[in-house]
Design an enzyme around this catalytic site. Structure first.
Site, PDB file in Angstrom:
ATOM      1  N   TYR A 143      39.618  30.796  36.289  1.00 47.98           N
ATOM      2  CA  TYR A 143      40.176  32.027  34.930  1.00 47.98           C
ATOM      3  C   TYR A 143      41.767  32.313  34.780  1.00 47.98           C
ATOM      4  CZ  TYR A 143      41.138  37.004  33.333  1.00 47.98           C
ATOM      5  OH  TYR A 143      41.181  37.847  32.055  1.00 47.98           O
ATOM      6  N   ASP A 144      42.565  32.027  36.018  1.00 50.95           N
ATOM      7  CA  ASP A 144      44.014  31.758  35.444  1.00 50.95           C
ATOM      8  C   ASP A 144      44.347  30.560  34.491  1.00 50.95           C
ATOM      9  OD1 ASP A 144      43.471  33.951  37.239  1.00 50.95           O
ATOM     10  OD2 ASP A 144      44.932  33.051  38.992  1.00 50.95           O
ATOM     11  N   LYS A 147      43.125  30.854  31.650  1.00 47.69           N
ATOM     12  CA  LYS A 147      43.809  31.416  30.028  1.00 47.69           C
ATOM     13  C   LYS A 147      45.217  30.744  29.664  1.00 47.69           C
ATOM     14  CE  LYS A 147      41.334  34.999  29.227  1.00 47.69           C
ATOM     15  NZ  LYS A 147      40.685  35.936  28.887  1.00 47.69           N
ATOM     16  N   VAL A 185      38.501  47.598  40.514  1.00 47.06           N
ATOM     17  CA  VAL A 185      39.132  48.639  41.408  1.00 47.06           C
ATOM     18  C   VAL A 185      38.937  50.294  40.281  1.00 47.06           C
ATOM     19  CG1 VAL A 185      41.206  50.112  42.022  1.00 47.06           C
ATOM     20  CG2 VAL A 185      41.159  47.806  42.499  1.00 47.06           C
ATOM     21  N   PRO A 271      46.875  39.567  44.292  1.00 42.08           N
ATOM     22  CA  PRO A 271      47.968  39.668  44.073  1.00 42.08           C
ATOM     23  C   PRO A 271      48.745  41.026  44.944  1.00 42.08           C
ATOM     24  CG  PRO A 271      47.164  39.876  41.758  1.00 42.08           C
ATOM     25  CD  PRO A 271      45.976  39.080  42.788  1.00 42.08           C
TER      26      PRO A 271
HETATM   27  P1  NAD Z   1      34.438  41.802  29.565  1.00 45.33           P
HETATM   28  O1  NAD Z   1      33.624  40.950  30.673  1.00 45.33           O
HETATM   29  O2  NAD Z   1      33.783  43.591  29.263  1.00 45.33           O
HETATM   30  O3  NAD Z   1      34.243  41.169  28.119  1.00 45.33           O
HETATM   31  C1  NAD Z   1      34.509  39.888  27.782  1.00 45.33           C
HETATM   32  C2  NAD Z   1      33.113  39.142  26.739  1.00 45.33           C
HETATM   33  O4  NAD Z   1      33.104  38.821  26.545  1.00 45.33           O
HETATM   34  C3  NAD Z   1      31.336  40.101  27.423  1.00 45.33           C
HETATM   35  O5  NAD Z   1      30.876  40.745  26.409  1.00 45.33           O
HETATM   36  C4  NAD Z   1      30.634  38.530  27.767  1.00 45.33           C
HETATM   37  O6  NAD Z   1      29.289  38.363  27.228  1.00 45.33           O
HETATM   38  C5  NAD Z   1      31.551  38.071  26.804  1.00 45.33           C
HETATM   39  N1  NAD Z   1      31.650  36.864  26.752  1.00 45.33           N
HETATM   40  C6  NAD Z   1      31.792  35.470  27.715  1.00 45.33           C
HETATM   41  N2  NAD Z   1      31.720  34.738  28.212  1.00 45.33           N
HETATM   42  C7  NAD Z   1      30.674  34.177  26.817  1.00 45.33           C
HETATM   43  C8  NAD Z   1      31.048  33.651  25.522  1.00 45.33           C
HETATM   44  N3  NAD Z   1      31.264  32.027  25.857  1.00 45.33           N
HETATM   45  N4  NAD Z   1      30.552  32.667  24.462  1.00 45.33           N
HETATM   46  C9  NAD Z   1      30.384  33.753  23.966  1.00 45.33           C
HETATM   47  N5  NAD Z   1      31.171  35.471  24.818  1.00 45.33           N
HETATM   48  C10 NAD Z   1      30.952  35.794  26.041  1.00 45.33           C
HETATM   49  O7  NAD Z   1      36.089  41.853  29.665  1.00 45.33           O
HETATM   50  P2  NAD Z   1      36.402  42.666  29.153  1.00 45.33           P
HETATM   51  O8  NAD Z   1      37.549  43.648  30.116  1.00 45.33           O
HETATM   52  O9  NAD Z   1      36.482  43.901  27.838  1.00 45.33           O
HETATM   53  O10 NAD Z   1      37.776  41.385  28.108  1.00 45.33           O
HETATM   54  C11 NAD Z   1      37.714  41.153  27.298  1.00 45.33           C
HETATM   55  C12 NAD Z   1      39.053  39.798  27.498  1.00 45.33           C
HETATM   56  O11 NAD Z   1      40.521  40.720  27.142  1.00 45.33           O
HETATM   57  C13 NAD Z   1      39.448  38.992  28.204  1.00 45.33           C
HETATM   58  O12 NAD Z   1      39.061  37.559  27.373  1.00 45.33           O
HETATM   59  C14 NAD Z   1      39.561  39.572  29.634  1.00 45.33           C
HETATM   60  O13 NAD Z   1      39.718  38.256  29.925  1.00 45.33           O
HETATM   61  C15 NAD Z   1      41.283  40.172  29.091  1.00 45.33           C
HETATM   62  N6  NAD Z   1      41.658  40.924  29.515  1.00 45.33           N
HETATM   63  C16 NAD Z   1      41.259  41.805  30.384  1.00 45.33           C
HETATM   64  C17 NAD Z   1      41.962  42.846  31.319  1.00 45.33           C
HETATM   65  C18 NAD Z   1      40.853  44.132  31.650  1.00 45.33           C
HETATM   66  O14 NAD Z   1      41.930  44.716  32.324  1.00 45.33           O
HETATM   67  N7  NAD Z   1      39.598  44.514  31.396  1.00 45.33           N
HETATM   68  C19 NAD Z   1      43.202  42.028  31.596  1.00 45.33           C
HETATM   69  C20 NAD Z   1      43.613  40.960  31.152  1.00 45.33           C
HETATM   70  C21 NAD Z   1      42.731  40.288  29.954  1.00 45.33           C
END
Ligand code: NAD
Length: 311
Positions: A143-144, A147, A185, A271
């Protein structure tokens, strides 16, 4: 404008789609439903400005749009470690495919990056200038590092092909429509409290987190996307730090639960501290979180209790 939201059926993406539709945009939600849910967007399907495409961002696609919010990626350790190779592919190939569209049709693209690019930070709070302390070999690395490469691709498409980019580093976000089974969490604690089960705290619970309510985050994403001439990266999160154990106690109080707190060993690479420095977002976007944690938690608790009642 015609706006593409990848990962639009996910937690943050579905709130973003709602908000963009309210502002009168045409919204294309692209999702493969790995962690997203049709329930999150069911109420939008009748809106004639909303389109849903079931598609995997690791595969190329051609779309004519003005804006791309690239959110597709599983975000919680349980989900992104389920198929770590696919997680890296989603970040890296997803970014390449979406940048390809942005380049071809001259769309502006915003990459949802993460505080995880700072790894286990040795600098507190983290400013955007901090390069991070990331383990390339650990179980969180898919993941890290995925990104981090996505950020690199954004910068290189910008320098090499003049693609109009925005990079946002999102810190822990919570709110209604968070997945129930993602082991994070907030959802864990609320569900355990609502069911009257023991609340599991990892380690001593002295590690801190800062939680941003989803409507505040969405406001920040839109401000960043529409901010002229500022590509980021910019931190978006709530700088109010809470220890995990304090947080557990708050949720017990707000739900009126009889749950007890129990302690379990800390997972690898967890972390110890994570807190955004949001000075840049304040200065460039005039943005800061507005929703108080008690109000945000109340809305989230209401959401989870209605889900439990309809289950
Ligand atoms: P989430 O898992 O609810 O949403 C991610 C969405 O992406 C899901 O609907 C999933 O089905 C879709 N997805 C995953 N792989 C895919 C692929 N290969 N093709 C098409 N769709 C795909 O997560 P979230 O919390 O809504 O996060 C959204 C974004 O924000 C992510 O990129 C995540 O890394 C980033 N983010 C979220 C947080 C948080 O606290 N929620 C923190 C940091 C970064």
């Amino acid at each position: 404008m015609r706006v593409l939201v990848t990962g639009g059926a996910g937690f943050i993406g579905s709130h973003l789609c709602e908000r963009l539709l309210r502002e009168g945009h045409d919204v294309i939600c692209l999702d493969n439903f790995f962690t997203g849910s049709k329930l999150n967007i069911a109420h939008l399907l009748d809106n004639r400005n909303f389109e849903l495409i079931r598609h995997d961002v690791t595969q190329p696609i051609l779309l004519e749009v003005d804006r791309i919010y690239n959110l597709a990626c599983p975000a919680s350790p349980i989900h992104y470690q389920y198929n770590p190779v696919k997680t890296t592919k989603t970040s890296v190939m997803g970014a390449i495919n979406m940048l390809g569209i942005a380049k071809r049709v001259r769309a502006r693209i915003l990459q949802a990056s993460t505080s995880e690019v700072y790894g286990d930070p040795q600098v507190h709070p983290q400013t955007e200038a901090y390069w991070g302390n990331v383990n390339t070999l650990g179980v969180r690395s898919c993941y890290d590092e995925g990104k981090r490469v996505a950020e690199t691709l954004m910068m290189d498409y910008h320098r090499q092909n003049h693609v109009d980019i925005r990079i946002v580093r999102i810190f822990n976000t919570y709110g209604p429509k968070m997945a129930e089974n993602d082991g994070r969490v907030v959802s864990n604690f609320i569900l355990q409290a609502l069911k009257g089960e023991d609340i599991t705290v990892y380690g001593e619970g002295e590690q801190t987190r800062s939680f941003c309510f989803v409507s505040d985050l969405v406001e920040g994403l839109i401000r960043m996307m529409e901010c002229p001439g500022f590509i980021g990266p910019v931190n978006l999160g709530n700088p109010t730090e809470t220890t995990i154990v304090e947080f557990a106690k708050k949720i017990i109080a707000l739900t009126g639960s009889s749950s007890r707190i129990v302690y379990r060993p800390l997972p690898a690479d967890d972390p110890k501290q994570r807190q955004p420095d949001i000075s840049l977002a304040k200065q460039m976007l005039g943005w800061e979180p507005k929703v108080h944690v008690d109000e945000g938690l109340k809305q989230t608790i209401d959401y989870f209790s209605s889900r439990l009642n309809t289950a």
